[in-house]
Design an enzyme around this catalytic site. Structure first.
Site, PDB file in Angstrom:
ATOM      1  CG  ASP A  93      -7.411  11.767   8.099  1.00  0.00           C
ATOM      2  OD1 ASP A  93      -8.177  12.627   7.621  1.00  0.00           O
ATOM      3  OD2 ASP A  93      -6.831  10.916   7.409  1.00  0.00           O
ATOM      4  CD  GLU A 122      12.494   1.979   2.784  1.00  0.00           C
ATOM      5  OE1 GLU A 122      11.473   2.687   2.899  1.00  0.00           O
ATOM      6  OE2 GLU A 122      12.570   1.010   2.026  1.00  0.00           O
ATOM      7  CE  LYS A 176       1.433  11.771  12.235  1.00  0.00           C
ATOM      8  NZ  LYS A 176       0.741  10.502  12.033  1.00  0.00           N
ATOM      9  CB  THR A 177       1.912  13.829   8.577  1.00  0.00           C
ATOM     10  OG1 THR A 177       1.987  12.883   7.504  1.00  0.00           O
ATOM     11  CG2 THR A 177       1.612  15.202   8.004  1.00  0.00           C
ATOM     12  CE1 TYR A 193      19.843  -3.080 -14.507  1.00  0.00           C
ATOM     13  CE2 TYR A 193      21.425  -2.386 -12.832  1.00  0.00           C
ATOM     14  CZ  TYR A 193      20.847  -3.382 -13.590  1.00  0.00           C
ATOM     15  OH  TYR A 193      21.264  -4.665 -13.444  1.00  0.00           O
ATOM     16  N   GLY A 209       0.606   7.411  11.180  1.00  0.00           N
ATOM     17  CA  GLY A 209       1.923   6.943  10.749  1.00  0.00           C
ATOM     18  C   GLY A 209       3.047   7.586  11.543  1.00  0.00           C
ATOM     19  NE  ARG A 243      -2.299   4.515   9.217  1.00  0.00           N
ATOM     20  CZ  ARG A 243      -1.723   5.694   8.960  1.00  0.00           C
ATOM     21  NH1 ARG A 243      -2.348   6.798   9.278  1.00  0.00           N
ATOM     22  NH2 ARG A 243      -0.542   5.747   8.384  1.00  0.00           N
ATOM     23  CD  GLU A 252       2.336   6.691  -0.260  1.00  0.00           C
ATOM     24  OE1 GLU A 252       2.804   5.548  -0.203  1.00  0.00           O
ATOM     25  OE2 GLU A 252       1.828   7.257   0.722  1.00  0.00           O
ATOM     26  CG  ASP A 268       2.086  11.881   4.313  1.00  0.00           C
ATOM     27  OD1 ASP A 268       3.088  11.147   4.293  1.00  0.00           O
ATOM     28  OD2 ASP A 268       0.932  11.451   4.503  1.00  0.00           O
ATOM     29  CG  MET A 279       5.183   6.352   2.209  1.00  0.00           C
ATOM     30  SD  MET A 279       5.433   6.033   3.943  1.00  0.00           S
ATOM     31  CE  MET A 279       4.728   4.390   3.991  1.00  0.00           C
TER      32      MET A 279
HETATM   33  P1  FBP Z   1      -0.036   9.852   8.430  1.00  0.00           P
HETATM   34  O1  FBP Z   1      -0.934  10.615   7.521  1.00  0.00           O
HETATM   35  O2  FBP Z   1      -0.753   9.114   9.484  1.00  0.00           O
HETATM   36  O3  FBP Z   1       1.063  10.700   8.965  1.00  0.00           O
HETATM   37  O4  FBP Z   1       0.641   8.729   7.537  1.00  0.00           O
HETATM   38  C1  FBP Z   1       1.786   8.849   6.840  1.00  0.00           C
HETATM   39  C2  FBP Z   1       2.042   7.658   5.936  1.00  0.00           C
HETATM   40  O5  FBP Z   1       3.409   7.321   6.070  1.00  0.00           O
HETATM   41  C3  FBP Z   1       1.685   7.907   4.471  1.00  0.00           C
HETATM   42  O6  FBP Z   1       2.732   8.552   3.776  1.00  0.00           O
HETATM   43  C4  FBP Z   1       1.444   6.509   3.966  1.00  0.00           C
HETATM   44  O7  FBP Z   1       0.620   6.478   2.813  1.00  0.00           O
HETATM   45  C5  FBP Z   1       0.765   5.860   5.134  1.00  0.00           C
HETATM   46  O8  FBP Z   1       1.259   6.517   6.298  1.00  0.00           O
HETATM   47  C6  FBP Z   1       1.030   4.378   5.233  1.00  0.00           C
HETATM   48  O9  FBP Z   1       0.255   3.866   6.245  1.00  0.00           O
HETATM   49  P2  FBP Z   1       0.581   2.573   7.098  1.00  0.00           P
HETATM   50  O10 FBP Z   1       1.615   2.947   8.095  1.00  0.00           O
HETATM   51  O11 FBP Z   1      -0.710   2.278   7.782  1.00  0.00           O
HETATM   52  O12 FBP Z   1       1.054   1.521   6.166  1.00  0.00           O
END
Ligand code: FBP
Length: 545
Positions: A172, A419, A198-199, A239, A77, A141, A307, A201, A246
């Site tokens: 991964d 986003e 990188k990530t 609301y 991602g 991926r 998520e 997350d 994510m």
């Molecule tokens: P990575 O682990 O590859 O950094 O992915 C991050 C991420 O944005 C997650 O937060 C999310 O669940 C996933 O990618 C969504 O994957 P895709 O881009 O394939 O829809």
């Protein structure tokens, strides 16, 4: 290409480097390392790259290096700052020898296997400095795990005379980088493999890696949006906003956004699991907060939802583990997508079938459908925010009839993910990423393989940052993936005894009852340092600053 004024101004930004990387370096080695778990198994699987020391770069003597070529891959991602890792790497190899070349493999690890690449020249690099996205070469991926993929890779690496490959990815992808490093070392192919953390997350972190890049910018982007929603919420007062964030399994993003914005409710998946909460317990927790605010006439609020929540509800976690094994079985490989749900229903235990049947169809379907190439449930496709708000509405209806709820409940739903993944990197990520890439060039020049590029002490001014490398095997343990036990980098989940969670837990009751929203506003690049250069609240609390 036409550019915005901000893009033009930002292109001129020169990212900072740790002092140690400003001149020639030498590698100072620590003691031999061990993997975080399953030491004997990991050692046996990685005989050539296991046990290497952590290294730190310190001032060294200038060396004359012949030109060398490097390949780079963006994997998984998108995360803000990827382009700066590449520009740092480019500047780093050119500073060692101006005739060195950088090649980018197109659309992720698949580009290496399929021999799709481009040379990254200074004209191209200059277009992408300090920009978000991974579009310079694209990402993908594809999982690198088969010997024939490694062999296809070495063909093109030899053809381009590439000395080292840099894989920019999450847990991964860096696991794959480690497997590839070990394979090339075992075969004595003479190609080094270096990883970069990188990530968005934030789950690739440990004693050596303070944070993965992109987390800072993504959280700041989501926090801006959450702040805007909170202003709207506090203006209209009609609301409840259910906001899914994510972050895959870990709740680091939700927690960081909560620390920045002070919403009424933020769920933390790791806590849900530790307290063995059922879906109904989670719904009751939210409904109680809604009812309490309604007693004061406040029929509005915000709920942050990580998520991956659904995967952490113990009964659903057990169901997913069995579904993973069933879906990885040889029999499952030959069935069509339309038969997949009936197939899993016939092959799971009665206990798990009962849980499966109790879930709304859309959620059950997503759990039973394909995993991503690394075996993960595609949690970003599960609409937990809608599921929870519908269940809260149903509970409040019941309570209303029983005279236990006096207010009104109307919900809005949001999912913030894509986003934030390609936002222009904050100053923190722009500097951190450039340093990670530049540092990777020093790991290469020092002949390292199977290492991840690291930069530490990042809450201090950049000049005091510490740069070096950590052996990837040090972060590994054995886990069950796609029905098999595999060596993987251990994912960092939110620690319930860690400072960020503890601080959140000490404040959340007050945030739930009162309206104490904070509005962080947009990321700033130019201006006072306390506005432009703040690291995340998570990092500051972890480092007690
Ligand atoms: P990575 O682990 O590859 O950094 O992915 C991050 C991420 O944005 C997650 O937060 C999310 O669940 C996933 O990618 C969504 O994957 P895709 O881009 O394939 O829809």
């Amino acid at each position: 290409m036409e550019k915005s004024y901000l893009q033009i101004a930002r292109a001129a930004y020169q990212p900072k480097l740790p002092k140690a990387l400003l001149g020639p370096v030498k590698a100072q080695e620590g003691a031999p390392t061990q993997s975080v778990g399953n030491q004997e198994e990991i050692k046996a699987l990685f005989p050539n790259t296991y046990g290497m020391p952590v290294i730190e770069f310190v001032e060294g003597e200038k060396q004359e290096l012949p030109p060398f070529n490097v390949g780079v891959i963006l994997s998984g991602g998108q995360a803000p700052g990827g382009h700066n890792v590449i520009s740092g790497l480019f500047d780093g190899i050119k500073s060692l020898n101006a005739d060195s070349k950088l090649y980018g493999f197109i659309l992720g690890p698949g580009g290496l296997v399929d021999h799709k690449y481009m040379e990254l020249t200074s004209d191209i690099i200059d277009e992408y400095r300090n920009t978000g996205g991974f579009d310079i070469i694209g990402s993908g991926r594809t999982k690198l795990e088969e010997v024939d993929q490694f062999e296809k890779g070495i063909e093109i690496l030899r053809e381009l005379n590439i000395k080292a490959l840099v894989i920019i990815g999450g847990d991964d992808s860096n696991t794959n980088a480690c497997v590839l490093a070990e394979y090339y070392a075992a075969k004595k192919y003479g190609v080094q493999v270096i990883g970069c953390p990188k990530t968005i997350d934030g789950d690739l972190k440990n004693e050596q890696i303070e944070t993965s890049f992109g987390f800072d910018t993504a959280c700041k982007t989501y926090s801006e949006l959450i702040g805007n929603i909170q202003r709207d919420c506090n203006s209209a007062r009609k609301y409840w906003h259910f906001i899914k964030l994510m972050g895959r399994s870990a709740s680091h993003i939700a927690l960081e956004c909560a620390l920045q914005c002070q919403p009424n409710i933020c769920l933390i998946s790791e806590e849900v699991e530790a307290k063995a909460m059922s879906l109904d317990d989670v719904v009751t927790y939210i409904a109680q907060a809604v009812a309490k605010r309604a007693e004061q006439g406040n029929n509005y609020g915000t709920v942050l939802i990580p998520e991956g929540l659904i995967e952490f509800i113990p009964a659903i976690k057990k169901l997913i583990a069995e579904l993973n094994d069933v879906l990885a079985s040889p029999e499952a490989q030959n069935i069509g997508r339309s038969e997949q749900i009936d197939f899993v229903k016939q092959h799971i235990s009665a206990e798990n079938l009962a849980v499966f049947n109790s879930l709304p169809t859309s959620v059950a379907r997503q759990l039973a459908l394909d995993r991503d190439p690394h075996g993960n449930v595609q949690v970003s496709l599960i609409e937990t925010e809608k599921l929870l708000s519908a269940m809260v509405a149903a509970k409040l209806d019941k309570w209303k009839k029983a005279g236990k709820f006096v207010g009104k409940f109307a919900a809005q739903h949001h999912f913030f993910g894509y986003e934030g993944r390609c936002a222009a990197p904050s100053n923190y990520d722009a500097d951190y990423c450039y340093a990670l890439g530049f540092n990777a060039s020093r790991l290469i020049a020092n002949g390292k393989t199977g290492y991840m590029s690291i930069v530490k002490n990042t809450t201090a001014p950049a000049a005091e940052w510490i740069a070096g490398g950590v052996p990837i095997t040090m972060m590994m343990n054995m886990e069950r993936r796609n029905g098999k036990n595999k060596p993987v980098i251990r994912k960092a989940l939110v620690e319930l005894d860690g400072a960020p969670f503890k601080y959140f837990a000490s404040r959340r009751d007050e945030w739930a009852e009162k309206t104490m929203y904070v509005y962080p506003g947009p990321i700033q690049y130019f201006g006072p340092t306390e506005v432009c250069d703040q690291p995340t609240c998570t990092l500051k609390l972890e480092q007690a600053k």
